[in-house]
Scaffold this motif. Structure first.
Motif, mmCIF file in Angstrom:
data_model
loop_
_atom_site.group_PDB
_atom_site.id
_atom_site.type_symbol
_atom_site.label_atom_id
_atom_site.label_comp_id
_atom_site.label_asym_id
_atom_site.label_seq_id
_atom_site.Cartn_x
_atom_site.Cartn_y
_atom_site.Cartn_z
ATOM 1 N N MET A 1 23.903 50.765 46.683
ATOM 2 C CA MET A 1 22.929 49.688 46.504
ATOM 3 C C MET A 1 23.615 48.434 45.961
ATOM 4 S SD MET A 1 19.661 51.777 44.959
ATOM 5 C CE MET A 1 18.502 50.459 45.218
ATOM 6 N N GLU A 2 23.089 47.301 46.357
ATOM 7 C CA GLU A 2 23.668 46.018 45.966
ATOM 8 C C GLU A 2 23.106 45.590 44.623
ATOM 9 O OE1 GLU A 2 23.987 41.489 47.787
ATOM 10 O OE2 GLU A 2 23.407 43.163 49.085
ATOM 11 N N GLN A 3 23.988 45.169 43.707
ATOM 12 C CA GLN A 3 23.558 44.766 42.375
ATOM 13 C C GLN A 3 23.082 43.312 42.389
ATOM 14 O OE1 GLN A 3 23.504 46.955 39.815
ATOM 15 N NE2 GLN A 3 22.474 45.443 38.500
ATOM 16 N N GLN B 1 19.709 47.075 43.385
ATOM 17 C CA GLN B 1 19.606 47.558 42.015
ATOM 18 C C GLN B 1 19.584 46.325 41.122
ATOM 19 O OE1 GLN B 1 19.449 50.825 40.829
ATOM 20 N NE2 GLN B 1 19.052 49.880 38.826
ATOM 21 N N ALA B 2 18.496 46.111 40.411
ATOM 22 C CA ALA B 2 18.324 44.872 39.651
ATOM 23 C C ALA B 2 18.386 45.119 38.152
ATOM 24 C CB ALA B 2 16.993 44.217 40.002
ATOM 25 N N ASP B 3 18.969 44.144 37.430
ATOM 26 C CA ASP B 3 18.970 44.211 35.970
ATOM 27 C C ASP B 3 17.555 44.036 35.413
ATOM 28 O OD1 ASP B 3 21.746 44.475 35.989
ATOM 29 O OD2 ASP B 3 22.074 42.313 35.833
ATOM 30 N N HIS B 4 16.760 43.204 36.095
ATOM 31 C CA HIS B 4 15.387 42.945 35.656
ATOM 32 C C HIS B 4 14.463 43.061 36.865
ATOM 33 C CE1 HIS B 4 17.021 41.383 31.884
ATOM 34 N NE2 HIS B 4 17.863 40.676 32.615
ATOM 35 N N VAL B 5 13.378 43.800 36.702
ATOM 36 C CA VAL B 5 12.394 43.959 37.770
ATOM 37 C C VAL B 5 11.038 43.507 37.246
ATOM 38 C CG1 VAL B 5 11.232 45.554 39.329
ATOM 39 C CG2 VAL B 5 13.661 45.885 38.772
ATOM 40 N N ARG B 6 10.373 42.642 38.026
ATOM 41 C CA ARG B 6 9.032 42.177 37.644
ATOM 42 C C ARG B 6 8.046 42.640 38.697
ATOM 43 N NH1 ARG B 6 5.105 41.306 34.998
ATOM 44 N NH2 ARG B 6 4.332 39.304 34.240
ATOM 45 N N GLU B 7 7.090 43.462 38.283
ATOM 46 C CA GLU B 7 6.067 43.986 39.192
ATOM 47 C C GLU B 7 4.825 43.104 39.101
ATOM 48 O OE1 GLU B 7 6.583 46.304 41.291
ATOM 49 O OE2 GLU B 7 8.359 47.332 40.515
ATOM 50 N N LEU B 8 4.458 42.484 40.209
ATOM 51 C CA LEU B 8 3.347 41.539 40.244
ATOM 52 C C LEU B 8 2.361 41.982 41.317
ATOM 53 C CD1 LEU B 8 5.516 38.294 39.947
ATOM 54 C CD2 LEU B 8 4.222 39.400 38.112
#
Length: 439
Positions: A1-3, A49-56
């Motif tokens: 996965m891409e960071q 693959q994210a350091d921060h994920v925001r679910e909206l």
């Protein structure tokens, strides 16, 4: 996965480019301050693959709004002289108050209040015209916001400069100081044809061409302005500005409520831009800009609030709604200035006017991650059939939950992350006491 740094998963992503596009259950991937991709959410989970994920889950994610015409420091003058015609308001109240009070400290506190108000309302960039633009640039960048800083020019002395040559000298110093900054661009900002002489306007046109800077100016704001120009010079202001060499792809005219078919043709032919301020125009009874007619002719029309002394807010959601409704009434056509057009005026059209559409104004891979999230889950926004219509006709700035500029989150769950709301309020209360005699 891409960071990556941040992944925003939204119910709807409205990129603005391509036009009239609504993407269901999509995500925006961000790395190093820029948009890497806009893609379906299930694909995003497999790819990044994210350091921060925001679910909206109930939100529309849109480009950050661009307020294309402001006088930010005038936030300290909100409501100081309401319900007056433009020239009475300006000459008998605003100019005297400015003469008595404007200073670097005044601009520091006024701009900070304006930046806080705009960020909380989903605005990520503004185009400003006011004194001490060096202060505006410093305050705005400290908060993390994007700015087009106006190199102000006016013929009479103020607290900022004594003579036209000093205004220009200070403007050029501003341009040099901020050149290359990732958040700040500059524009020449002669106030208006009735406050800046033609010799200096011609000089501005030359400098703007040399430095490749826009020219931001009030033009044809009222019928009285046009009539006085005809009476004293025999020409309408726009014709005088064209004779000075100003009409060009770098010319951005605020208001333009008084415009003929011939002038529309000249604006289109020269690639000039219009900054439409519907609520300020209504409040000052200045007239109505024929937005759909301009758009049909190929003129780029962006959207601004003007300053809060003549509005009285920096609410771009209100301006979108007003622009759409007034646009229909002026055109006599319910299909005029539709919701998609109003949203474009508040985003990509503003970026085009400021010459920054290669960097912001739409959710496009490679552009800066200037993003606003609007929660459409509230009762007053339901049910949602068309999220763009809901944004323009039902939602308000109080529905903004999150804001990013260049990938940096500045508003989270409605909270300002880079500004102290309580300290700003205390400063506003202190300035009210100082300015009360001018009210």
């Amino acid at each position: 996965m891409e960071q990556i740094d941040t992944l925003i998963n939204a119910r709807w992503v409205i990129p603005v480019e391509p036009a009239r596009t609504v993407l269901d259950h999509h995500s925006v991937a961000i790395r190093d301050g820029r948009i890497v991709a806009v893609l379906p959410t299930d694909e995003a989970h497999r790819t990044y693959q994210a350091d921060h994920v925001r679910e909206l889950d109930s939100h529309a994610v849109i480009p950050g709004l661009i307020n294309a015409h402001t006088h930010a420091a005038m936030n300290l003058m909100r409501g100081i002289a309401d319900d007056l015609p433009l020239m009475t308001w300006l000459q008998e109240h605003i100019f005297p108050a400015e003469q008595a009070h404007v200073s670097p400290e005044f601009c520091q506190d006024g701009v900070e209040a304006a930046v806080a108000e705009m960020l909380a309302g989903g605005v990520t960039c503004f185009n400003d015209m006011y004194f001490f633009p060096e202060v505006t640039a410093r305050v705005t960048t400290q908060a993390g916001m994007r700015l087009s800083a106006g190199m102000i020019l006016i013929d009479f002395p103020t607290a900022y400069a004594d003579k036209p040559e000093e205004y220009i000298e200070k403007g050029l110093a501003l341009h040099d100081a901020w050149r290359g900054d990732p958040l700040v661009t500059t524009a020449f900002a002669p106030h208006a044809p009735y406050t800046v002489g033609e010799e200096r306007l011609t000089h501005v046109a030359t400098l703007a061409a040399e430095l490749d800077c826009p020219v931001h100016i009030h033009v044809h704001e009222t019928a009285d302005e046009v009539n006085q120009s005809i009476a004293t010079t025999g020409e309408r202001p726009l014709a005088r500005l064209e004779a000075c060499g100003l009409l060009s792809p770098g010319f951005i005219a605020a208001h333009m409520t008084q415009v003929t078919e011939t002038e529309i043709e000249r604006l289109a032919a020269t690639g000039s831009h219009i900054l439409h301020c519907p609520e300020a125009n209504m409040k000052l009874a200045s007239g109505f800009c024929p937005v759909q007619q301009l758009l049909d002719a190929g003129v780029n029309v962006a959207l601004g609030t003007d300053g809060v002394a003549s509005n009285n807010d920096l609410d771009m959601f209100g301006e979108m709604r007003s622009a759409a409704l007034i646009g229909k009434a002026v055109a006599g056509d319910a299909a005029a200035v539709d919701a998609d057009t109003a949203l474009a005026m508040a985003t990509i059209n503003g970026a085009r006017a400021l010459g920054i559409d290669g960097h912001t104004g739409s959710l496009t891979a490679g552009k800066a991650a200037d993003i606003t999230a609007v929660d459409l889950g509230a009762l007053e926004c339901q049910p949602v059939y068309n999220p763009v219509s809901q944004l323009v006709y039902s939602a308000g700035r109080h529905h903004v939950s999150d804001v990013w500029v260049a990938g940096r989150q500045l508003v989270h769950h409605g909270d300002l992350l880079t500004l102290d709301r309580d300290r700003i309020l205390n400063r506003l209360h202190a300035w009210r006491d100082k300015l009360l005699p001018n009210a």
